[in-house]
Design an enzyme around this catalytic site. Structure first.
Site, short mmCIF file in Angstrom:
data_model
loop_
_atom_site.label_atom_id
_atom_site.label_comp_id
_atom_site.label_asym_id
_atom_site.label_seq_id
_atom_site.Cartn_x
_atom_site.Cartn_y
_atom_site.Cartn_z
CG HIS A 85 -10.37 -74.12 -10.65
ND1 HIS A 85 -9.89 -74.54 -9.43
CD2 HIS A 85 -11.15 -73.03 -10.39
CE1 HIS A 85 -10.34 -73.73 -8.48
NE2 HIS A 85 -11.10 -72.81 -9.03
CE LYS A 140 1.67 -69.64 -3.17
NZ LYS A 140 2.55 -69.21 -4.23
#
Lengths: 174, 280
Positions: free
Chosen positions: A38, A103
Site C-alpha cells: 500500500h 479483519k
C-alpha cells in the site's frame, strides 16, 4: 443474516444487495496487498506512475501468505488487520477500488469513502489461514517481489467465505 | 560438575519447536475451541468457531500453518548454571529460528530496522529471554507471536490506590479496545507488578501457561475466573461478530513491585496461542 454467492469483479447490483452482517462466498480475481505494498502504491500515485494492476473495479485482499509447500498453490492465507491500511484506502476507493477483504475496524474516513464510492468491506475469519488457503486456486506474484510475503499477488478465489462488515448504505457491524 | 552442551543441539530443538508450534495448538487451547464451537449460541459466532476447528484439522493434517502470521519467534530459556555451551547462545537460537522458518515453510515477518523496514528474509532475530537457574538442564519455550493481537496489547502504570478494581478495569479496557482487530476469541496474558518492562514479560509468560489451570495464588485465581466470565459477557464474540465466546482463557502472573506503583501489562493473543516447551 442473508447468504450470497457473488462472482468477481463486483457488480454494482451486488454491492447494493449486501448488508452489514451478511455472509458472502466470493469467486473470481482478487489482489493481495498489505502494508508495504500500500505504501508503494501510494508513492507510485504521488509520482504519477501506474499501479501494478487496474484498481478500477478491483478487490484487494489484505494478505501476506506463508510460503507454499511444493505442490501447493499458496501457504496459510488468512486476513491481516485492515486498519493499518486506513491511511491509504480512501484514495484507492476514489480511484475505483470496489472491495476489501481483511479483519477488524476501519476509520471513519474509510467508512465515508465506502459509502461515497459505493464499495464494500468484508472480513474473512482471522486465524483460519489453513482453511482459507483451500479457497485460493491460483496465485501469481505480479509486483514488488522483493517485499517477500508483502508482494502483490493476482489470485483466483473460489467460494471464499467472508462477512460484510461495512456496506455501501452506511451500515457497519463494528 | 559442568555439563557441556552443543549449540547445535539447541538450534535443532528450536528449529523443530518453531515448526511444531505453528502447525498444532496445545491440547488446552484446542479443547476450549472445540467446546466453544459446541456451546456457542451466536449464529455467525458458531459458524466461525466451526471454521476454526476445521482450520486446526487442516493445519495439522496438511502441514499448513494455522495462521499465515507465523509470528516473531519469542524464546524463553532457563539455563542451568552448571551448563557450558560450545558457542554463542544467541547465534544458536537464531540459527534454529532461521532453519525452522525456512524448512517449515513459515512466513518471514521480521524487518531489520523498525523505520527502514527491509525484511530480513529468515525471520531472525528472535526475541530471547534468558534466565539462569540452578542445575544443568536447559528449558526452552518457543512462542511464535502474531502481531494482529500483539498490536492490541497495553501497559498500564496504575497507582497503588487503584487496587484490584484498577487491574480488572485495565484488562477489560485492553480487551474492548482489541475487539475485532485481535482475531477473537482471544487468550489474555496479564502481568501485574515488577516494573515497566517486567510486567510486560510476565504478561507474555502468562500466555505460555496452560489456560485450563488457574494461578496457584487464590486471590489471583479468583481474578482470572472473574475476568474470564466478565470478558465473555462483553458480547464481542468470534471475529467481533457477537456471541458468548470472546476469550478462551485469562492467565495472570505476578511479581513484587515498588511501594509507589502497580504496573499492569495485558498481552493480547488470538486463539492461535502457540507455545512449545522442551527440556534438554
Amino acid at each position: 443474516m442473508a447468504e450470497f454467492h457473488i462472482g468477481l469483479p463486483l457488480k454494482e447490483s451486488d454491492i447494493e444487495a449486501v448488508h452489514a452482517g451478511d455472509y458472502v462466498y466470493l469467486t473470481g480475481t482478487v489482489y493481495s496487498a498489505r502494508d508495504a505494498a500500500h505504501k508503494r502504491m501510494t508513492e507510485a500515485l504521488e509520482k504519477g506512475e501506474k499501479l501494478p494492476f487496474d484498481i478500477n473495479g478491483s478487490v484487494i485482499y489484505y494478505l501476506g501468505p506463508s510460503p507454499a509447500r511444493p505442490g501447493q498453490v499458496i501457504g496459510s492465507a488468512g486476513p491481516t488487520t485492515s486498519s493499518r491500511m486506513d491511511k491509504y484506502t480512501p484514495a484507492l476507493l476514489d480511484l475505483g477500488l470496489k472491495g476489501m477483504i481483511g479483519k477488524g475496524r476501519r476509520s471513519e474516513e474509510v467508512k465515508d469513502a465506502i459509502k461515497r464510492d459505493k464499495a464494500v468491506y468484508f472480513a474473512a475469519v482471522g486465524g483460519a489461514g489453513a482453511l482459507l488457503s483451500k479457497c485460493i486456486i491460483k496465485s501469481e506474484v505480479i509486483a514488488y517481489e522483493d517485499l517477500g510475503t508483502e508482494a502483490v499477488r493476482k489470485m483466483e478465489v473460489k467460494e471464499l467465505p467472508v462477512i460484510v462488515v461495512t456496506d455501501c448504505h452506511g451500515n457497519s457491524v463494528y | 560438575m559442568i555439563r557441556e552442551v552443543s549449540c547445535s543441539l539447541i538450534s535443532k530443538a528450536i528449529e523443530e519447536m518453531c515448526i511444531e508450534a505453528n502447525l498444532s495448538l496445545t491440547d488446552d487451547v484446542r479443547e476450549k475451541i472445540v467446546l466453544a464451537a459446541d456451546t456457542e449460541t451466536g449464529v455467525i459466532a458458531k459458524k466461525i468457531l466451526g471454521q476454526l476447528v476445521e482450520n486446526m484439522e487442516i493445519a495439522k493434517n496438511e502441514a499448513i500453518p494455522i495462521c499465515q502470521d507465523t509470528g516473531m519467534a519469542v524464546v524463553f530459556m532457563e539455563i542451568g548454571q552448571d551448563v557450558h555451551l560450545d558457542g554463542s547462545l544467541t547465534d544458536a537460537v537464531n540459527e534454529g529460528v532461521r532453519n525452522g522458518y525456512e524448512h517449515g515453510y513459515l512466513r518471514k515477518s521480521v524487518v531489520e530496522d523498525p523505520l527502514i523496514r527491509v525484511n530480513t528474509k529468515d525471520n531472525t532475530p528472535a526475541i530471547l529471554h534468558v534466565s539462569l537457574v540452578p542445575g544443568d538442564k536447559i528449558k526452552i519455550t518457543v512462542a511464535p507471536k502474531g502481531f494482529g493481537s500483539e498490536n492490541m496489547s497495553r501497559v498500564y502504570m496504575l497507582k497503588p490506590a487503584d487496587g484490584e478494581e484498577g487491574v480488572k478495569n485495565a484488562i477489560l479496557d485492553a480487551v474492548k479496545q482489541a475487539g475485532p482487530n485481535a482475531c477473537p476469541p482471544m487468550t489474555v496474558g496479564v502481568g501485574i507488578g515488577g516494573d515497566f518492562e517486567m510486567c510486560a514479560i510476565l504478561a507474555k509468560k502468562a500466555l505460555t501457561r496452560d489456560i485450563s489451570k488457574r494461578s496457584e495464588k487464590p486471590h489471583i485465581a479468583r481474578i482470572e475466573e472473574e475476568m474470564l466470565e466478565k470478558l465473555n459477557k462483553t458480547g464481542i464474540g468470534p471475529g467481533g461478530f457477537g456471541g458468548d465466546t470472546t476469550v478462551l482463557g485469562v492467565n495472570i502472573e505476578t511479581y513484587p513491585t515498588h511501594i509507589a506503583g502497580l504496573p499492569v501489562a495485558v498481552n493480547i493473543c488470538c486463539h492461535v496461542n502457540r507455545h512449545v516447551t522442551r527440556v534438554l
